[in-house]
Design a protein around this motif. Structure first.
Motif, mmCIF file in Angstrom:
data_model
loop_
_atom_site.group_PDB
_atom_site.id
_atom_site.type_symbol
_atom_site.label_atom_id
_atom_site.label_comp_id
_atom_site.label_asym_id
_atom_site.label_seq_id
_atom_site.Cartn_x
_atom_site.Cartn_y
_atom_site.Cartn_z
ATOM 1 N N ALA A 64 0.837 -1.208 0.000
ATOM 2 C CA ALA A 64 0.000 0.000 0.000
ATOM 3 C C ALA A 64 0.870 1.255 0.000
ATOM 4 O O ALA A 64 1.974 1.268 0.558
ATOM 5 C CB ALA A 64 -0.905 -0.011 1.231
ATOM 6 N N ARG A 65 0.328 2.346 -0.627
ATOM 7 C CA ARG A 65 1.078 3.603 -0.728
ATOM 8 C C ARG A 65 0.380 4.773 -0.058
ATOM 9 O O ARG A 65 0.986 5.831 0.130
ATOM 10 C CB ARG A 65 1.331 3.935 -2.202
ATOM 11 N N ASN A 66 -0.915 4.639 0.265
ATOM 12 C CA ASN A 66 -1.645 5.733 0.909
ATOM 13 C C ASN A 66 -2.786 5.146 1.728
ATOM 14 O O ASN A 66 -2.957 3.918 1.792
ATOM 15 C CB ASN A 66 -2.165 6.733 -0.131
ATOM 16 N N ASP A 67 -3.590 6.026 2.356
ATOM 17 C CA ASP A 67 -4.635 5.535 3.257
ATOM 18 C C ASP A 67 -5.838 4.964 2.526
ATOM 19 O O ASP A 67 -6.770 4.470 3.165
ATOM 20 C CB ASP A 67 -5.083 6.636 4.219
ATOM 21 N N GLY A 68 -5.825 5.001 1.198
ATOM 22 C CA GLY A 68 -6.898 4.396 0.416
ATOM 23 C C GLY A 68 -6.526 3.018 -0.111
ATOM 24 O O GLY A 68 -7.284 2.427 -0.896
ATOM 25 N N GLU A 69 -5.371 2.507 0.311
ATOM 26 C CA GLU A 69 -4.901 1.198 -0.156
ATOM 27 C C GLU A 69 -4.473 0.345 1.039
ATOM 28 O O GLU A 69 -3.990 0.863 2.049
ATOM 29 C CB GLU A 69 -3.718 1.358 -1.116
ATOM 30 N N ILE A 70 -4.631 -0.955 0.888
ATOM 31 C CA ILE A 70 -4.169 -1.891 1.908
ATOM 32 C C ILE A 70 -3.646 -3.142 1.235
ATOM 33 O O ILE A 70 -4.036 -3.476 0.111
ATOM 34 C CB ILE A 70 -5.287 -2.294 2.900
ATOM 35 N N ALA A 71 -2.730 -3.820 1.920
ATOM 36 C CA ALA A 71 -2.314 -5.174 1.543
ATOM 37 C C ALA A 71 -2.757 -6.092 2.678
ATOM 38 O O ALA A 71 -2.715 -5.705 3.846
ATOM 39 C CB ALA A 71 -0.808 -5.248 1.338
ATOM 40 N N LEU A 72 -3.195 -7.292 2.353
ATOM 41 C CA LEU A 72 -3.741 -8.193 3.356
ATOM 42 C C LEU A 72 -2.895 -9.452 3.500
ATOM 43 O O LEU A 72 -2.416 -9.999 2.497
ATOM 44 C CB LEU A 72 -5.176 -8.599 2.999
ATOM 45 N N HIS A 73 -2.732 -9.877 4.729
ATOM 46 C CA HIS A 73 -2.160 -11.195 4.985
ATOM 47 C C HIS A 73 -3.091 -12.237 4.376
ATOM 48 O O HIS A 73 -4.318 -12.049 4.329
ATOM 49 C CB HIS A 73 -2.007 -11.412 6.484
ATOM 50 N N THR A 86 -13.174 -2.401 -0.448
ATOM 51 C CA THR A 86 -13.928 -2.652 0.781
ATOM 52 C C THR A 86 -13.794 -1.426 1.664
ATOM 53 O O THR A 86 -13.372 -0.358 1.206
ATOM 54 C CB THR A 86 -13.412 -3.918 1.495
ATOM 55 N N LYS A 87 -14.159 -1.576 2.911
ATOM 56 C CA LYS A 87 -14.012 -0.487 3.864
ATOM 57 C C LYS A 87 -13.084 -0.927 4.995
ATOM 58 O O LYS A 87 -13.102 -2.081 5.410
ATOM 59 C CB LYS A 87 -15.366 -0.068 4.439
ATOM 60 N N LEU A 88 -12.295 0.024 5.446
ATOM 61 C CA LEU A 88 -11.457 -0.179 6.620
ATOM 62 C C LEU A 88 -11.874 0.879 7.633
ATOM 63 O O LEU A 88 -11.864 2.073 7.334
ATOM 64 C CB LEU A 88 -9.971 -0.036 6.275
ATOM 65 N N VAL A 89 -12.279 0.415 8.807
ATOM 66 C CA VAL A 89 -12.736 1.351 9.831
ATOM 67 C C VAL A 89 -11.521 1.833 10.613
ATOM 68 O O VAL A 89 -10.955 1.100 11.426
ATOM 69 C CB VAL A 89 -13.768 0.692 10.763
ATOM 70 N N TYR A 90 -11.109 3.082 10.347
ATOM 71 C CA TYR A 90 -10.048 3.732 11.108
ATOM 72 C C TYR A 90 -10.644 4.297 12.396
ATOM 73 O O TYR A 90 -11.874 4.396 12.536
ATOM 74 C CB TYR A 90 -9.433 4.866 10.280
ATOM 75 N N PRO A 91 -9.799 4.702 13.359
ATOM 76 C CA PRO A 91 -10.351 5.344 14.562
ATOM 77 C C PRO A 91 -11.194 6.574 14.246
ATOM 78 O O PRO A 91 -12.106 6.916 15.004
ATOM 79 C CB PRO A 91 -9.085 5.720 15.352
ATOM 80 N N SER A 92 -10.897 7.239 13.137
ATOM 81 C CA SER A 92 -11.654 8.432 12.765
ATOM 82 C C SER A 92 -12.930 8.095 12.003
ATOM 83 O O SER A 92 -13.728 8.985 11.715
ATOM 84 C CB SER A 92 -10.779 9.341 11.904
ATOM 85 N N GLY A 93 -13.118 6.812 11.657
ATOM 86 C CA GLY A 93 -14.316 6.413 10.937
ATOM 87 C C GLY A 93 -13.976 5.523 9.756
ATOM 88 O O GLY A 93 -12.797 5.309 9.418
ATOM 89 N N PRO A 94 -15.004 4.976 9.064
ATOM 90 C CA PRO A 94 -14.757 4.076 7.932
ATOM 91 C C PRO A 94 -14.266 4.823 6.699
ATOM 92 O O PRO A 94 -14.626 5.976 6.467
ATOM 93 C CB PRO A 94 -16.132 3.442 7.695
ATOM 94 N N LYS A 95 -13.450 4.149 5.911
ATOM 95 C CA LYS A 95 -12.920 4.736 4.673
ATOM 96 C C LYS A 95 -12.861 3.654 3.607
ATOM 97 O O LYS A 95 -12.503 2.506 3.889
ATOM 98 C CB LYS A 95 -11.526 5.321 4.913
ATOM 99 N N ASP A 96 -13.211 4.011 2.368
ATOM 100 C CA ASP A 96 -13.099 3.078 1.256
ATOM 101 C C ASP A 96 -11.640 2.818 0.947
ATOM 102 O O ASP A 96 -10.835 3.763 0.833
ATOM 103 C CB ASP A 96 -13.793 3.646 0.018
ATOM 104 N N VAL A 97 -11.278 1.550 0.838
ATOM 105 C CA VAL A 97 -9.893 1.188 0.519
ATOM 106 C C VAL A 97 -9.913 0.097 -0.554
ATOM 107 O O VAL A 97 -10.887 -0.642 -0.707
ATOM 108 C CB VAL A 97 -9.132 0.672 1.767
ATOM 109 N N ARG A 98 -8.805 0.023 -1.273
ATOM 110 C CA ARG A 98 -8.659 -0.998 -2.311
ATOM 111 C C ARG A 98 -7.552 -1.953 -1.916
ATOM 112 O O ARG A 98 -6.484 -1.527 -1.443
ATOM 113 C CB ARG A 98 -8.345 -0.344 -3.657
ATOM 114 N N VAL A 99 -7.811 -3.248 -2.085
ATOM 115 C CA VAL A 99 -6.795 -4.265 -1.788
ATOM 116 C C VAL A 99 -5.809 -4.284 -2.954
ATOM 117 O O VAL A 99 -6.171 -4.618 -4.082
ATOM 118 C CB VAL A 99 -7.434 -5.651 -1.604
ATOM 119 N N VAL A 100 -4.553 -3.900 -2.679
ATOM 120 C CA VAL A 100 -3.547 -3.824 -3.742
ATOM 121 C C VAL A 100 -2.527 -4.948 -3.655
ATOM 122 O O VAL A 100 -1.677 -5.083 -4.534
ATOM 123 C CB VAL A 100 -2.828 -2.457 -3.721
#
Length: 962
Positions: free
Chosen positions: A153-162, A177-191
């Motif tokens: 991942a390169r920013n808060d809109g991307e994630i890599a998953l185990h 999908t969505k990743l719920v951060y402490p500040s609230g949910p955000k749309d993210v893409r599995v990269v």
């Protein structure tokens, strides 16, 4: 004599079946406990080998004493026994990276419990106790993690998953999908999807962009510019792990370049991994004693079954032993024939137990995998485990067989030849001894209760010696000594109770079933010791379960009492992830139709009290001034809590006040933390960025001029366009990325306005929002709970439905009414009850074996008597009824003794821990009634095999038995 013993063992093999089962059960728990512990240890070693795989770590040098460590930046777990050190400046990374032999040096930020991953179907991913972790990952960050698909991942809109997390969530590369951060949910893409060298035991691991992980870590801890660890990979082996000697050499080189005042030191990765592994193993150490409790109960009851089995065998073989004695065999030789059978029984039962224990661990591991917690640790028992199980099984068998063997060896040959039986010894001496032990145990419990009632400031007794013991050792030792004395005292006393208690218990059966009931009651008292020993097997298990049942019910009643008498709000809202409730969720709740008021409870991070080296910590919360008027009624120890909170004074929990010696009117120095913009560092970062951009643009323009001079017009135009794009990108850069922050310590001298005793607040310090905002800011305090009041006269059910709908987009926010809040606070108690019922089930199963064995021995001794009863017209059903009543009376006797002792112990524990939140005594009479009814069922079931055996003997053969 060995051949005779082996021959007798083969002849009595059917008698040994229940004893073998009892031994196998006990040994299986012994072997299983060691095997499971070693499997967990192996799992921890594997995980630490991959999860903390740096060759060298740089950490602080000053050990923290009274502070709870925050989540480590370079490891995914920490144990309470792990030593923690001062945080170090993360700028040391540059000094470390320049050391010869260092391939990479960086801070790997991670957060646990702050994130929630949303599945492909739109529901939050839940685990069976394993954490959800976010780790800042990039190429080379984690040597044991290997990308199998995509990229990092390169920013808060991307994630890599185990890989396990991706499989659990049903996600793949390219999915959104969505990743719920402490500040609230955000749309993210599995990269990307990655795997690790070891199983993660069900943890959901999310690879974040390093900057995102750093921001989350700083937000959670309130610490800026510091870290616990800097991880270092060495270059000596071309990227492969360094040997222990290479790690020490690299650590020495790093230590030489660390600044003198940095309070930092380099340690080898092996040393850190060993520390973490040992801490986690210590933390998991409770599992083995828990399993061993089952083993002790099984073996304790098994010893009675073994003793009864060999008593039966000795009685049936007494004439043969007399013949041996009459032809010259010594008592020792007769004794050895019985012991040989015991050894054979112990070996067979232990071998079965070893296999059963191994299978039990395999079954547990398979069950954990099905529930989402796969384990890769070795589950095969070691030679030591098997030897331990074998030794324990044989020793218990020998102990159980020793007394019957002695009886066989010491009986005079003439008496043994005639099968005469010495009358049972009087039981009153045991009764007196048992009563004395019980009295001493009760006195010990009374002393324990007196210590608890006296508290920290009073003396429990007029005796100075006892008061010194109480102040030095607390309530634990008299509680334990009292319990031991009472349990052993009841077992010693039980034979003396069989006659009178049997007569009382047998009153109803004797009147309902005049013949069979009276015969059963009379038979119960024939062998008082044997009856008492059989009842003891059920007594121990029921006592433990009923004691813990009273404690559990008292805990639930206390929780309910807190809510019923203290909580004034209609609803509560909490977060199921990090505990932090996003501001947007608060706004959504406040805007819900029918909501009159919303009170926030905000936790302050890093607050300390005092000055210099005498600073102490306590959980600190910011509350609305109306907390005690609208949300929670205070139980005041001293002062006026409502006035103090409104006036900006401290409201202190009683435990905190006692620990620090604070009283109402004292002035306390409160130290907080605020994260503020570092103007100088920000200006430097902006200037450096501008210089970097200008240098990049100048370089591209120079390259364009060179290409143009060389006649490459197209290349020159491309470089010019690239330079122009770089200049435009610099103009649109997010200014917040260049803002540098720092942590400032704040101080306020505040008066203690009130001390409260509410069990919820006993370990906390409360202040109003106005004071809290002078000590902390949004970066170092966050909302952890909301208390919601509905409009007067509003439909509470409708308001609840609207609130649930309002928080649904945030996935992890749970809104509960008062009853649901009580239920959720009691859920952990219910989980403990599952263990209690498992313990009771084990006790019942083994007790059934004991009762069956006792009745089988009784039937064997009364073969002629039962034959005579049948000869004079007693029906088969009456014989079965007699034995069923006899077995039920034994089971009820053991259960009643267990209930009395267990309820008494539970009441004492509640009294001792009353000031720690166990405020209400609640006896679960319905559960205890079920236990009592179950004991009758146990007796009926246990009577079936002996009754069938008694009725198989023809009447004439039974009458002719001599």
């Amino acid at each position: 004599m060995i051949r005779i013993g082996l021959r007798d063992a083969r002849a009595h093999l059917p008698r040994f079946v229940m004893s073998i089962i009892a031994i196998a059960l006990g040994v299986s728990f012994v072997v299983g406990s060691f095997c499971f512990r070693e499997m967990m240890n192996d799992q921890v070693d594997q995980m630490m080998g991959s999860n903390t795989d740096h060759d060298v770590y740089v950490r602080g040098t000053v050990e923290k004493k009274d502070e709870s460590s925050d989540q480590s930046s370079s490891s995914d777990s920490s144990g309470s026994s792990l030593k923690t050190y001062n945080d170090i400046d993360d700028a040391l990374v540059d000094d470390v990276a320049a050391v010869d032999g260092v391939k990479t040096a960086e801070v790997t930020y991670s957060v646990s419990g702050s994130l929630v991953l949303v599945r492909k179907d739109g529901n939050a991913v839940s685990t069976m106790g394993s954490p959800t972790m976010g780790i800042g990952l990039a190429k080379g960050t984690w040597r044991s993690a290997h990308l199998t698909q995509g990229r990092w991942a390169r920013n808060d809109g991307e994630i890599a998953l185990h890989a396990f997390a991706a499989e659990t969530a049903g996600l793949k590369v390219g999915d959104t999908t969505k990743l719920v951060y402490p500040s609230g949910p955000k749309d993210v893409r599995v990269v990307g999807v990655f795997d690790t060298d070891s199983s993660q035991a069900g943890a959901i691991i999310i690879g974040l962009a390093p900057d995102v992980a750093k921001s989350l870590y700083q937000e959670k801890t309130g610490e800026i510019g510091t870290t616990q660890y800097i991880g270092v990979y060495g270059s000596a082996n071309g990227g492969a792990p360094l040997s222990d000697e290479q790690q020490r050499e690299l650590a020495d080189r790093i230590n030489k370049v660390l600044p003198a005042g940095s309070k930092a030191t380099a340690v080898t990765g092996d040393q850190l991994r060993d520390e973490y592994s040992q801490a986690i193993k210590d933390q998991l150490g409770f599992i083995q004693p828990l399993i061993l409790i089952f083993a002790v109960i099984a073996l304790f009851v098994g010893s009675f079954i073994i003793a009864n089995t060999f008593s039966m065998i000795v009685r049936e073989s007494m004439r043969g032993y007399a013949l041996l004695r009459s032809v010259g065999a010594s008592p020792a030789q007769v004794f050895s024939t019985v012991i040989i059978q015991a050894l054979l029984l112990g070996v067979v039962g232990s071998a079965a137990g070893i296999g059963l224990g191994w299978g039990m661990v395999k079954l547990i591991v398979a069950g954990m995998a099905r529930m989402g917690t796969p384990m890769s640790g070795a589950a095969t028992p070691s030679v030591t485990d098997m030897l331990a199980g074998l030794v324990v099984g044989i020793l218990v068998t020998l102990v159980g067989a020793a007394l019957p063997a002695r009886r066989a060896a010491m009986a005079p040959p003439i008496q043994a030849m005639n099968e005469t039986v010495n009358p049972e010894k009087p039981v009153w001496p045991r009764g007196v001894t048992g009563l004395v032990m019980i009295a001493l145990g009760v006195i010990s419990w009374m002393f324990c209760a007196a210590i608890a009632a006296a508290g920290d400031d009073g003396d429990p007794t007029p005796v100075a010696f006892l008061n010194d013991l109480a102040s030095q050792y607390g309530t634990g030792w008299p509680l334990g000594i009292g319990a031991g004395l009472i349990v052993i005292g009841v077992i010693v006393l039980a034979p003396a109770l069989v006659g009178p208690v049997g007569a009382v218990l047998g009153w109803i059966p004797s009147h309902v079933f005049p013949v069979t009931g009276r015969l059963a009651t009379r038979n119960l008292a024939r062998q008082k010791r044997r009856t008492a020993n059989t009842a003891a097997s059920l007594f121990v298990g029921v006592a433990i379960v009923s004691c813990l049942g009273v404690v559990a019910s008292s805990a639930k009643a206390s929780v309910a009492g807190i809510v019923d008498t203290g909580l004034k709000s209609d609803f509560t809202a909490m977060s199921a992830s990090s505990g932090r409730i996003p501001d947007d969720a608060v706004t959504a709740i406040e805007g819900t139709e029918g909501v009159a008021s919303v009170s926030r409870s905000r936790m302050l991070m890093g607050v300390t009290y005092g000055t210099g080296d005498d600073k102490t910590q306590a959980m600190t919360f910011a509350e609305q001034p109306s907390l005690f008027a609208k949300v929670f009624a205070p139980v005041t120890n001293s002062g006026d809590a409502d006035r103090a909170l409104r006036a900006g004074e401290l409201v202190v929990g009683l435990t905190v006040a006692q620990d620090n010696g604070w009283k109402v009117g004292d002035t306390v120095r409160v130290n907080g933390k605020q994260v503020v913009v570092d103007e100088e560092a920000t200006a430097k970062a902006q200037a450096d960025y501008q210089a970097q951009v200008q240098q990049q643009v100048a370089g591209l323009q120079a390259e364009a001029q060179r290409l143009l001079a060389a006649g490459d017009r197209a290349g020159a135009q491309a470089k010019s366009a690239e330079a122009q794009q770089a200049a435009e990108d610099a103009q649109h850069v997010d200014p917040s990325t260049l803002v540098k922050t720092k942590t400032e310590t704040t101080h306020r001298d505040v008066k203690v306005g009130a001390i409260i005793e509410n069990s919820v607040y006993r370990s906390m310090v409360l202040m109003n929002d106005s004071l809290a905002e002078k000590l902390a800011n949004d970066y170092t305090m966050f909302t952890i709970m909301l208390f919601i009041n509905a409009d007067h006269g509003a439909d509470v059910t409708a308001v609840k439905e609207r609130l649930v709908k309002a928080v649904k987009p945030f996935y992890v926010i749970t809104v509960q009414d008062r009853d649901e809040f009580k239920s959720s606070m009691s859920s952990m108690v219910d989980q403990i009850l599952i263990i209690l019922y498992a313990l009771l089930a084990l006790s019942i199963v083994i007790a059934v074996f004991g009762i069956v064995n006792t009745l089988a021995l009784s039937v064997s001794e009364r073969t002629r008597e039962i034959g005579l009863l049948r000869a004079i017209g007693t029906s088969r059903g009456q014989v079965r009824g007699m034995l069923a009543i006899e077995a039920s009376l034994i089971a009820v006797l053991g259960t009643l003794l267990g209930l009395v002792v267990g309820v008494g112990a539970g009441a004492v524990i509640q009294r001792v821990y009353q000031s720690n939140g166990l405020e209400w005594l609640a006896v679960p009479w319905d559960q205890l009634g079920v236990f009592l009814a179950l004991s009758i069922v146990v007796g009926v079931i246990a009577a079936l095999p002996p009754a069938r055996r008694a009725l198989k003997v023809p009447v004439l053969d039974a009458v002719a038995t001599d």
